[in-house]
Design a protein around this motif. Sequence first.
Motif, PDB file in Angstrom:
ATOM      1  N   PRO A   1       0.798  -1.231   0.000  1.00  0.00           N
ATOM      2  CA  PRO A   1       0.000   0.000   0.000  1.00  0.00           C
ATOM      3  C   PRO A   1       0.833   1.284   0.000  1.00  0.00           C
ATOM      4  CG  PRO A   1       0.129  -0.840   2.224  1.00  0.00           C
ATOM      5  CD  PRO A   1       0.893  -1.819   1.354  1.00  0.00           C
ATOM      6  N   PHE A   2       1.890   1.313  -0.802  1.00  0.00           N
ATOM      7  CA  PHE A   2       2.749   2.498  -0.851  1.00  0.00           C
ATOM      8  C   PHE A   2       2.990   2.890  -2.302  1.00  0.00           C
ATOM      9  CE2 PHE A   2       4.209  -0.083   2.843  1.00  0.00           C
ATOM     10  CZ  PHE A   2       3.617   0.694   3.828  1.00  0.00           C
ATOM     11  N   GLU A   3       3.147   4.185  -2.524  1.00  0.00           N
ATOM     12  CA  GLU A   3       3.263   4.728  -3.875  1.00  0.00           C
ATOM     13  C   GLU A   3       4.656   4.479  -4.445  1.00  0.00           C
ATOM     14  OE1 GLU A   3       2.896   9.080  -6.153  1.00  0.00           O
ATOM     15  OE2 GLU A   3       2.795   8.934  -3.963  1.00  0.00           O
ATOM     16  N   LEU A   4       4.692   4.166  -5.734  1.00  0.00           N
ATOM     17  CA  LEU A   4       5.934   4.104  -6.502  1.00  0.00           C
ATOM     18  C   LEU A   4       6.076   5.447  -7.213  1.00  0.00           C
ATOM     19  CD1 LEU A   4       8.305   2.277  -7.588  1.00  0.00           C
ATOM     20  CD2 LEU A   4       6.810   1.770  -9.521  1.00  0.00           C
ATOM     21  N   ARG A   5       6.900   6.333  -6.666  1.00  0.00           N
ATOM     22  CA  ARG A   5       6.991   7.689  -7.193  1.00  0.00           C
ATOM     23  C   ARG A   5       8.041   7.780  -8.294  1.00  0.00           C
ATOM     24  NH1 ARG A   5       6.531   9.110  -1.506  1.00  0.00           N
ATOM     25  NH2 ARG A   5       8.748   9.557  -1.345  1.00  0.00           N
ATOM     26  N   ILE A   6       7.707   8.506  -9.354  1.00  0.00           N
ATOM     27  CA  ILE A   6       8.656   8.736 -10.445  1.00  0.00           C
ATOM     28  C   ILE A   6       9.454  10.001 -10.137  1.00  0.00           C
ATOM     29  CG2 ILE A   6       8.911   9.292 -12.888  1.00  0.00           C
ATOM     30  CD1 ILE A   6       6.465   7.585 -13.445  1.00  0.00           C
ATOM     31  N   LEU A   7      10.776   9.843 -10.064  1.00  0.00           N
ATOM     32  CA  LEU A   7      11.669  10.964  -9.790  1.00  0.00           C
ATOM     33  C   LEU A   7      12.125  11.665 -11.070  1.00  0.00           C
ATOM     34  CD1 LEU A   7      14.015   9.317  -7.105  1.00  0.00           C
ATOM     35  CD2 LEU A   7      12.169  10.959  -6.678  1.00  0.00           C
ATOM     36  N   HIS A   8      12.249  10.883 -12.146  1.00  0.00           N
ATOM     37  CA  HIS A   8      12.815  11.437 -13.390  1.00  0.00           C
ATOM     38  C   HIS A   8      12.384  10.549 -14.552  1.00  0.00           C
ATOM     39  CE1 HIS A   8      15.835  13.190 -16.118  1.00  0.00           C
ATOM     40  NE2 HIS A   8      16.024  11.948 -16.525  1.00  0.00           N
ATOM     41  N   ARG A   9      12.148  11.208 -15.709  1.00  0.00           N
ATOM     42  CA  ARG A   9      11.833  10.454 -16.917  1.00  0.00           C
ATOM     43  C   ARG A   9      12.383  11.208 -18.122  1.00  0.00           C
ATOM     44  NH1 ARG A   9       5.676   8.947 -18.609  1.00  0.00           N
ATOM     45  NH2 ARG A   9       5.379  10.524 -17.015  1.00  0.00           N
ATOM     46  N   ASP A  10      13.091  10.494 -19.009  1.00  0.00           N
ATOM     47  CA  ASP A  10      13.551  11.070 -20.264  1.00  0.00           C
ATOM     48  C   ASP A  10      13.494   9.981 -21.331  1.00  0.00           C
ATOM     49  OD1 ASP A  10      15.916   9.503 -20.061  1.00  0.00           O
ATOM     50  OD2 ASP A  10      16.980  11.096 -18.994  1.00  0.00           O
ATOM     51  N   ASP A  11      14.126  10.198 -22.474  1.00  0.00           N
ATOM     52  CA  ASP A  11      14.031   9.244 -23.574  1.00  0.00           C
ATOM     53  C   ASP A  11      14.683   7.906 -23.248  1.00  0.00           C
ATOM     54  OD1 ASP A  11      12.668  11.061 -25.100  1.00  0.00           O
ATOM     55  OD2 ASP A  11      14.412  11.725 -26.256  1.00  0.00           O
TER      56      ASP A  11
ATOM     57  N   ALA B   1      14.005   0.530   0.412  1.00  0.00           N
ATOM     58  CA  ALA B   1      13.367   1.577  -0.391  1.00  0.00           C
ATOM     59  C   ALA B   1      14.439   2.431  -1.065  1.00  0.00           C
ATOM     60  CB  ALA B   1      12.478   2.442   0.494  1.00  0.00           C
ATOM     61  N   GLY B   2      14.000   3.267  -2.028  1.00  0.00           N
ATOM     62  CA  GLY B   2      14.920   4.254  -2.566  1.00  0.00           C
ATOM     63  C   GLY B   2      15.043   4.276  -4.073  1.00  0.00           C
ATOM     64  N   VAL B   3      16.135   4.882  -4.549  1.00  0.00           N
ATOM     65  CA  VAL B   3      16.329   5.195  -5.969  1.00  0.00           C
ATOM     66  C   VAL B   3      16.576   3.921  -6.777  1.00  0.00           C
ATOM     67  CG1 VAL B   3      17.659   6.516  -7.641  1.00  0.00           C
ATOM     68  CG2 VAL B   3      17.287   7.451  -5.351  1.00  0.00           C
ATOM     69  N   LEU B   4      15.765   3.747  -7.805  1.00  0.00           N
ATOM     70  CA  LEU B   4      15.853   2.566  -8.662  1.00  0.00           C
ATOM     71  C   LEU B   4      15.744   3.027 -10.114  1.00  0.00           C
ATOM     72  CD1 LEU B   4      15.948  -0.549  -8.854  1.00  0.00           C
ATOM     73  CD2 LEU B   4      13.452  -0.545  -8.582  1.00  0.00           C
ATOM     74  N   LEU B   5      16.654   2.530 -10.943  1.00  0.00           N
ATOM     75  CA  LEU B   5      16.810   2.999 -12.318  1.00  0.00           C
ATOM     76  C   LEU B   5      16.258   1.965 -13.306  1.00  0.00           C
ATOM     77  CD1 LEU B   5      18.514   5.534 -13.439  1.00  0.00           C
ATOM     78  CD2 LEU B   5      20.232   3.828 -14.028  1.00  0.00           C
ATOM     79  N   PHE B   6      15.420   2.436 -14.258  1.00  0.00           N
ATOM     80  CA  PHE B   6      14.903   1.581 -15.327  1.00  0.00           C
ATOM     81  C   PHE B   6      15.310   2.154 -16.678  1.00  0.00           C
ATOM     82  CE2 PHE B   6      12.201   0.599 -11.785  1.00  0.00           C
ATOM     83  CZ  PHE B   6      11.916  -0.747 -11.923  1.00  0.00           C
ATOM     84  N   THR B   7      15.621   1.261 -17.614  1.00  0.00           N
ATOM     85  CA  THR B   7      15.922   1.681 -18.981  1.00  0.00           C
ATOM     86  C   THR B   7      14.677   1.551 -19.844  1.00  0.00           C
ATOM     87  OG1 THR B   7      16.633  -0.529 -19.692  1.00  0.00           O
ATOM     88  CG2 THR B   7      18.301   0.917 -18.716  1.00  0.00           C
ATOM     89  N   ARG B   8      14.592   2.381 -20.879  1.00  0.00           N
ATOM     90  CA  ARG B   8      13.423   2.378 -21.753  1.00  0.00           C
ATOM     91  C   ARG B   8      13.699   1.717 -23.098  1.00  0.00           C
ATOM     92  NH1 ARG B   8      10.333   8.120 -21.239  1.00  0.00           N
ATOM     93  NH2 ARG B   8       8.558   6.748 -21.650  1.00  0.00           N
TER      94      ARG B   8
END
Length: 301
Positions: free
Chosen positions: A86-96, A144-151
Motif C-alpha cells: 500500500p505504498f506509492e511508486l513515485r517517479i523521480l525522473h523520466r527522459d528518452d 526503499a529508494g532510488v531505482l533505475l529503469f531503462t526504456r
Amino acid sequence: MPPRHGVDATRVVLRPDLWDGRVPTVAEALLAAPPLAGLTGDALAAQHAAGEVVDLDGAPVDLDGPVVRPTPVYLYRGLPDEFDVPFELRILHRDDSLVVVDKPHFLATMPRGQHVTQTALVRLRRLLDEDALAPAHRLDRLTAGVLLFTRKPSERAAYQSLFADRLVHKEYRAIAPVAERLADPVHIANRIEKTSGDLRALVVDGPVNAISDISLLGVRDDGLGEYRLIPHTGRTHQLRLHMAGLGVPILGDPLYPTVDPELASAPERGDFSRPLHLIASSLRFVDPITGVERHFVSDRR
C-alpha cells in the motif's frame, strides 16, 4: 512472447532426468517445474491450444514429446495471490532513455517467486503502458529508494554495465542503535556468500567480495542513530550484514543479527507496518549515452 499485462512470459528449462526409469513428457516436466507451481493440466492444455507454450524460436512445443535434452520452454504462468503493497511508486525522473523511481519498502524490483504484480517493474510497465522497461540494477524487496529503469533495449546493456563495473556512486541511509565509535567512517572488506534456499547471507573465509564504508551521521531525538552507508560492491544483504557485524543492526531487519520469525513473516500476512529502515538515498554516475553526469536523490526519509 511479449509481456502480458506488464508480466514477462516465464522461461523454464526442462532437464532430461529419468522418472521411475523413464523419460518424462514435456507436459509432465512442465507440471512438475517449481516456477509453475499450481499450474494444472487443463490450464497447460488451454495455453498450448492458444499457441502460448513455445520453444526458443517461438514454435509450439509438443507436450507429448519426450524431454531428451535441456529444453527452454516459454509460457505465461498463472498470477499468484498477493497482498497489495500500500505504498506509492513515485517517479523521480523520466527522459528518452531512463525512468527513475523512488521505490517503497516491501515492493520487489522485479517478479520472483510469489511476488509478481507487486513489483516495481510490473507496476511501472502498467502505469506507463511500456513493456520495454527493464531495471538497470536491483534493490532488495525490503529496501526503499532510488531505482533505475531503462526504456530502450538497445541501451540497456550500457546502463547495466555501469553497475556491474562499479561505476555508480551509491549512498544509503539507515537507522540503527547509536555507536559513537562510528562517527569516523569504518571501512569493511570481507567475503559474503548466500546459498540458494537460505534466507540469510554469511560472512565466510576467502577472497574479499563485499566492501562498504559506514559512518554515523548523527543522533535522532528518539536516541537512535542515522548512518551513511556507501557500498563499493553489491553482494546480497551486504549492508544489512555489515551493519549487524558492527553491532548496530538496522532497525526493522528480520534476518540480522538473528532471524525474527514474527517480523520476517509480517509482509506475507499483509502487515507492512514495520519496514526495514534502509533507503537507497542517492545514485551518481556519468551517463554512458550522453556523457552527462547524473545524480538522483530519494525523497524518502
